[in-house]
Design a protein around this motif. Sequence first.
Motif, PDB file in Angstrom:
ATOM      1  N   CYS A  44       0.133   8.582   4.823  1.00 26.41           N
ATOM      2  CA  CYS A  44       1.178   7.172   4.971  1.00 26.41           C
ATOM      3  C   CYS A  44       1.908   7.299   5.970  1.00 26.41           C
ATOM      4  O   CYS A  44       2.904   8.148   5.938  1.00 26.41           O
ATOM      5  N   CYS A  49       5.523   0.867   5.677  1.00 29.93           N
ATOM      6  CA  CYS A  49       5.550   0.927   4.432  1.00 29.93           C
ATOM      7  C   CYS A  49       6.426  -0.593   4.000  1.00 29.93           C
ATOM      8  O   CYS A  49       7.442  -0.331   3.723  1.00 29.93           O
ATOM      9  N   ASN A  53       2.720  -1.786  -3.192  1.00 28.01           N
ATOM     10  CA  ASN A  53       2.247  -1.240  -4.606  1.00 28.01           C
ATOM     11  C   ASN A  53       1.082  -1.802  -5.004  1.00 28.01           C
ATOM     12  O   ASN A  53       0.607  -1.729  -5.794  1.00 28.01           O
ATOM     13  N   LYS A  54       0.477  -1.839  -4.138  1.00 19.70           N
ATOM     14  CA  LYS A  54      -0.943  -2.879  -3.969  1.00 19.70           C
ATOM     15  C   LYS A  54      -1.852  -1.793  -4.321  1.00 19.70           C
ATOM     16  O   LYS A  54      -2.589  -1.092  -4.559  1.00 19.70           O
ATOM     17  N   CYS A  55      -1.411  -0.165  -3.087  1.00 14.94           N
ATOM     18  CA  CYS A  55      -2.174   0.537  -2.707  1.00 14.94           C
ATOM     19  C   CYS A  55      -2.167   1.132  -4.284  1.00 14.94           C
ATOM     20  O   CYS A  55      -3.197   2.242  -4.919  1.00 14.94           O
ATOM     21  N   ASN A  66       1.751   6.107  -1.375  1.00 16.87           N
ATOM     22  CA  ASN A  66       2.635   5.298  -0.470  1.00 16.87           C
ATOM     23  C   ASN A  66       3.702   6.533  -0.022  1.00 16.87           C
ATOM     24  O   ASN A  66       4.519   6.154   0.381  1.00 16.87           O
ATOM     25  N   CYS A  84      -7.267   2.688  -1.655  1.00 22.63           N
ATOM     26  CA  CYS A  84      -5.975   1.597  -1.392  1.00 22.63           C
ATOM     27  C   CYS A  84      -5.241   1.666   0.443  1.00 22.63           C
ATOM     28  O   CYS A  84      -5.189   0.714   1.094  1.00 22.63           O
ATOM     29  N   THR A  85      -6.256   2.410   1.333  1.00 17.21           N
ATOM     30  CA  THR A  85      -6.242   1.909   2.694  1.00 17.21           C
ATOM     31  C   THR A  85      -6.812   0.667   2.873  1.00 17.21           C
ATOM     32  O   THR A  85      -6.179  -0.325   3.859  1.00 17.21           O
ATOM     33  N   GLU A  87      -6.398  -2.074   0.837  1.00 13.72           N
ATOM     34  CA  GLU A  87      -6.359  -2.770   0.003  1.00 13.72           C
ATOM     35  C   GLU A  87      -4.484  -2.677   0.637  1.00 13.72           C
ATOM     36  O   GLU A  87      -3.854  -3.622   1.017  1.00 13.72           O
ATOM     37  N   CYS A  88      -4.410  -2.014   1.229  1.00 13.83           N
ATOM     38  CA  CYS A  88      -2.811  -2.861   1.888  1.00 13.83           C
ATOM     39  C   CYS A  88      -2.859  -3.701   3.154  1.00 13.83           C
ATOM     40  O   CYS A  88      -3.695  -3.373   4.008  1.00 13.83           O
ATOM     41  N   LYS A  91      -1.158  -2.099   6.836  1.00 18.31           N
ATOM     42  CA  LYS A  91      -2.203  -0.606   7.150  1.00 18.31           C
ATOM     43  C   LYS A  91      -0.939   0.432   7.735  1.00 18.31           C
ATOM     44  O   LYS A  91      -1.160   0.728   8.333  1.00 18.31           O
ATOM     45  N   LEU A  93      -1.609   2.423   5.556  1.00 17.76           N
ATOM     46  CA  LEU A  93      -2.072   4.132   5.175  1.00 17.76           C
ATOM     47  C   LEU A  93      -3.465   4.607   6.194  1.00 17.76           C
ATOM     48  O   LEU A  93      -4.316   3.084   6.248  1.00 17.76           O
TER      49      LEU A  93
END
Length: 94
Positions: A44, A49, A53-55, A66, A84-85, A87-88, A91, A93
């Motif tokens: 991360c 960031c 908190n979507k990840c 995160n 998670c990557t 969803e970020c 970017k 992650l």
Amino acid sequence: AFYYIAGIALAYIFKDNRAFCKYLCPITVFLKPMSYYSLLRVHCDESKCVHCNKCLKVCQMNVEVNKESRKRKNGTDCILCYECTKECPVKALH
């Protein structure tokens, strides 16, 4: 048969369908230390960031993705699905 019964009981008690893997599986003894020092993990960039908190919501293993620290919550439980990557939004992650 004991492992199946114990796994189902733990899953019910902890409300976690991977309770067997986390608490009873003997392979974990070898995998956890290796995953702690692994180069293959989700990184991360905390400066990017935005803490949406979507990840965290999409992570199947409840890993604190995160954070860059190796001491993050459930860090050794990551199964490298990389959801998670995807969803970020910024970017952060990779």
